[in-house]
Design a protein around this motif. Sequence first.
Motif, PDB file in Angstrom:
ATOM      1  N   ALA A 165      13.398  -2.915   7.487  1.00 10.33           N
ATOM      2  CA  ALA A 165      14.076  -4.080   6.904  1.00 10.33           C
ATOM      3  C   ALA A 165      13.319  -4.581   5.670  1.00 10.33           C
ATOM      4  CB  ALA A 165      14.199  -5.189   7.947  1.00 10.33           C
ATOM      5  N   ALA A 166      11.980  -4.660   5.773  1.00 12.07           N
ATOM      6  CA  ALA A 166      11.176  -5.112   4.623  1.00 12.07           C
ATOM      7  C   ALA A 166      11.262  -4.083   3.489  1.00 12.07           C
ATOM      8  CB  ALA A 166       9.721  -5.332   5.050  1.00 12.07           C
ATOM      9  N   PHE A 167      11.244  -2.808   3.852  1.00  5.93           N
ATOM     10  CA  PHE A 167      11.386  -1.724   2.862  1.00  5.93           C
ATOM     11  C   PHE A 167      12.709  -1.888   2.104  1.00  5.93           C
ATOM     12  CE2 PHE A 167      13.236   2.430   1.839  1.00  5.93           C
ATOM     13  CZ  PHE A 167      12.230   3.021   1.067  1.00  5.93           C
ATOM     14  N   ASP A 168      13.793  -2.141   2.849  1.00  2.00           N
ATOM     15  CA  ASP A 168      15.115  -2.300   2.225  1.00  2.00           C
ATOM     16  C   ASP A 168      15.130  -3.478   1.253  1.00  2.00           C
ATOM     17  OD1 ASP A 168      15.958  -0.191   3.739  1.00  2.00           O
ATOM     18  OD2 ASP A 168      17.101  -1.373   5.194  1.00  2.00           O
ATOM     19  N   ALA A 169      14.442  -4.571   1.623  1.00  2.75           N
ATOM     20  CA  ALA A 169      14.406  -5.761   0.760  1.00  2.75           C
ATOM     21  C   ALA A 169      13.707  -5.425  -0.562  1.00  2.75           C
ATOM     22  CB  ALA A 169      13.708  -6.912   1.474  1.00  2.75           C
ATOM     23  N   VAL A 170      12.575  -4.706  -0.475  1.00  3.78           N
ATOM     24  CA  VAL A 170      11.844  -4.313  -1.696  1.00  3.78           C
ATOM     25  C   VAL A 170      12.721  -3.412  -2.565  1.00  3.78           C
ATOM     26  CG1 VAL A 170       9.851  -3.046  -2.614  1.00  3.78           C
ATOM     27  CG2 VAL A 170       9.569  -4.514  -0.607  1.00  3.78           C
ATOM     28  N   MET A 171      13.366  -2.441  -1.932  1.00  5.85           N
ATOM     29  CA  MET A 171      14.185  -1.490  -2.692  1.00  5.85           C
ATOM     30  C   MET A 171      15.350  -2.195  -3.391  1.00  5.85           C
ATOM     31  SD  MET A 171      12.458   1.130  -2.466  1.00  5.85           S
ATOM     32  CE  MET A 171      13.459   2.300  -3.369  1.00  5.85           C
ATOM     33  N   SER A 172      15.919  -3.211  -2.735  1.00  4.10           N
ATOM     34  CA  SER A 172      17.040  -3.893  -3.381  1.00  4.10           C
ATOM     35  C   SER A 172      16.561  -4.663  -4.614  1.00  4.10           C
ATOM     36  CB  SER A 172      17.788  -4.769  -2.376  1.00  4.10           C
ATOM     37  OG  SER A 172      17.338  -6.077  -2.408  1.00  4.10           O
ATOM     38  N   LEU A 197       4.824  -5.916   6.529  1.00  7.27           N
ATOM     39  CA  LEU A 197       3.905  -5.670   5.405  1.00  7.27           C
ATOM     40  C   LEU A 197       3.847  -4.174   5.087  1.00  7.27           C
ATOM     41  CD1 LEU A 197       1.935  -6.919   3.369  1.00  7.27           C
ATOM     42  CD2 LEU A 197       0.107  -6.581   5.043  1.00  7.27           C
ATOM     43  N   THR A 198       3.833  -3.348   6.141  1.00 12.75           N
ATOM     44  CA  THR A 198       3.837  -1.892   5.946  1.00 12.75           C
ATOM     45  C   THR A 198       5.102  -1.470   5.201  1.00 12.75           C
ATOM     46  OG1 THR A 198       2.609  -1.622   8.001  1.00 12.75           O
ATOM     47  CG2 THR A 198       3.704   0.339   7.169  1.00 12.75           C
ATOM     48  N   GLY A 199       6.240  -2.068   5.579  1.00  6.69           N
ATOM     49  CA  GLY A 199       7.516  -1.762   4.911  1.00  6.69           C
ATOM     50  C   GLY A 199       7.506  -2.207   3.460  1.00  6.69           C
ATOM     51  N   TYR A 200       6.896  -3.369   3.217  1.00  4.82           N
ATOM     52  CA  TYR A 200       6.775  -3.905   1.843  1.00  4.82           C
ATOM     53  C   TYR A 200       5.961  -2.929   0.985  1.00  4.82           C
ATOM     54  CZ  TYR A 200       4.676  -6.959  -1.803  1.00  4.82           C
ATOM     55  OH  TYR A 200       4.216  -7.507  -2.977  1.00  4.82           O
ATOM     56  N   LYS A 201       4.829  -2.486   1.518  1.00  2.00           N
ATOM     57  CA  LYS A 201       3.967  -1.555   0.761  1.00  2.00           C
ATOM     58  C   LYS A 201       4.670  -0.218   0.534  1.00  2.00           C
ATOM     59  CE  LYS A 201      -0.550  -3.350   2.230  1.00  2.00           C
ATOM     60  NZ  LYS A 201      -1.667  -3.191   3.181  1.00  2.00           N
ATOM     61  N   GLY A 203       7.857   0.271   0.325  1.00  2.00           N
ATOM     62  CA  GLY A 203       8.903   0.047  -0.676  1.00  2.00           C
ATOM     63  C   GLY A 203       8.335   0.086  -2.086  1.00  2.00           C
ATOM     64  N   LEU A 204       7.178  -0.584  -2.281  1.00  3.47           N
ATOM     65  CA  LEU A 204       6.537  -0.595  -3.606  1.00  3.47           C
ATOM     66  C   LEU A 204       6.197   0.829  -4.033  1.00  3.47           C
ATOM     67  CD1 LEU A 204       4.082  -3.652  -3.281  1.00  3.47           C
ATOM     68  CD2 LEU A 204       6.242  -3.583  -4.546  1.00  3.47           C
ATOM     69  N   LYS A 205       5.631   1.580  -3.068  1.00  2.00           N
ATOM     70  CA  LYS A 205       5.217   2.956  -3.372  1.00  2.00           C
ATOM     71  C   LYS A 205       6.428   3.801  -3.771  1.00  2.00           C
ATOM     72  CE  LYS A 205       2.177   6.457  -1.456  1.00  2.00           C
ATOM     73  NZ  LYS A 205       1.583   6.999  -0.228  1.00  2.00           N
TER      74      LYS A 205
END
Length: 333
Positions: A165-172, A197-201, A203-205
Amino acid sequence: MNNITIYDVAREANVSMATVSRVVNGNPNVKPATRKKVADVISRLGYRPNAVARGLASKKTTTVGVIIPDISSIFFAELARGIEDIASMYKYNIILSSSDENIDKEFHLLNTMLGKQVDGIVFMSGNITEEHVKEFKNSPVPIVLAGSVEESGQVPSVNIDYEAAAFDAVMSFAKNGHKLIGYVTGNLSAPINEMKLTGYKRGLKEAGLPFNESYVVEGDYTYDSGIESFDKFLEAEERPTAIIVGTDEMALGIVHAAQDKGFNVPEDFEVISFDNTRLTLMVRPQITTVVQPLYDIGAVSMRLLTKLMNQELVEGQEKVILPHRIEKRQSTK
């Protein structure tokens, strides 16, 4: 009047206590005329069957304990609503307690509930430790975690995929051209926040953006900590243009702090929050949010508990991951 016993009803109706018990428990082996006579006496005397006494006889009290961190939180209120609705559908009563996520209080409540002979427990906490797992293993009744992560997977649980979910937010945000993406998290020692936080990182990567320590601000889930977090972003050399916020209440703090400082959302800062409680609709602009289906998490955890209490086979269904999505509103372009 409250001390009317089954004995008083039996004497008044001139039947045996076993007959009264059958009427109370809906047993069909009672003549209709006798059932009516007993029901009339129950009504006249105001007899209320003692659930605990019935529980001692049947070993079931049809009561479920629900332990939540904070009864006043809109997040847990929406979760508890889902639990309550399914519980009443299956004719279970609920005992609801608030633990303040204090581990001593959590264990005290757990033991109090077990002392009240509950048939099962739905447990919620931001931080399920090995100590918790040990206590749960010793419980004589089933326990299900709702919206709470236990990393070894030994305790049945219902969640979303927080990391994804956090990954998706970063990607959007990255797709919208943002290169400076801030993240406001709750307590970082809690497993759910570690996953986000892992998903956020990740996503950035994936988006080819560097991870900047100063863009991660730890709050404490409250509105005030959202306001304080925004001030910290303003101290950064380059302030972020997009902010992901771990809870709706903190997101309201971020939006209002930005507006109080003369900024506009979404023109100066775009915001995506987590949870989709009704707070997201009570602010202008309304907040784009990761939808965590709170009601469903509560409902599914209670349904899973009913299966475990009835000793139904739930092999392979004990770790439920429900779908999430991003609901786009006016805090993003």
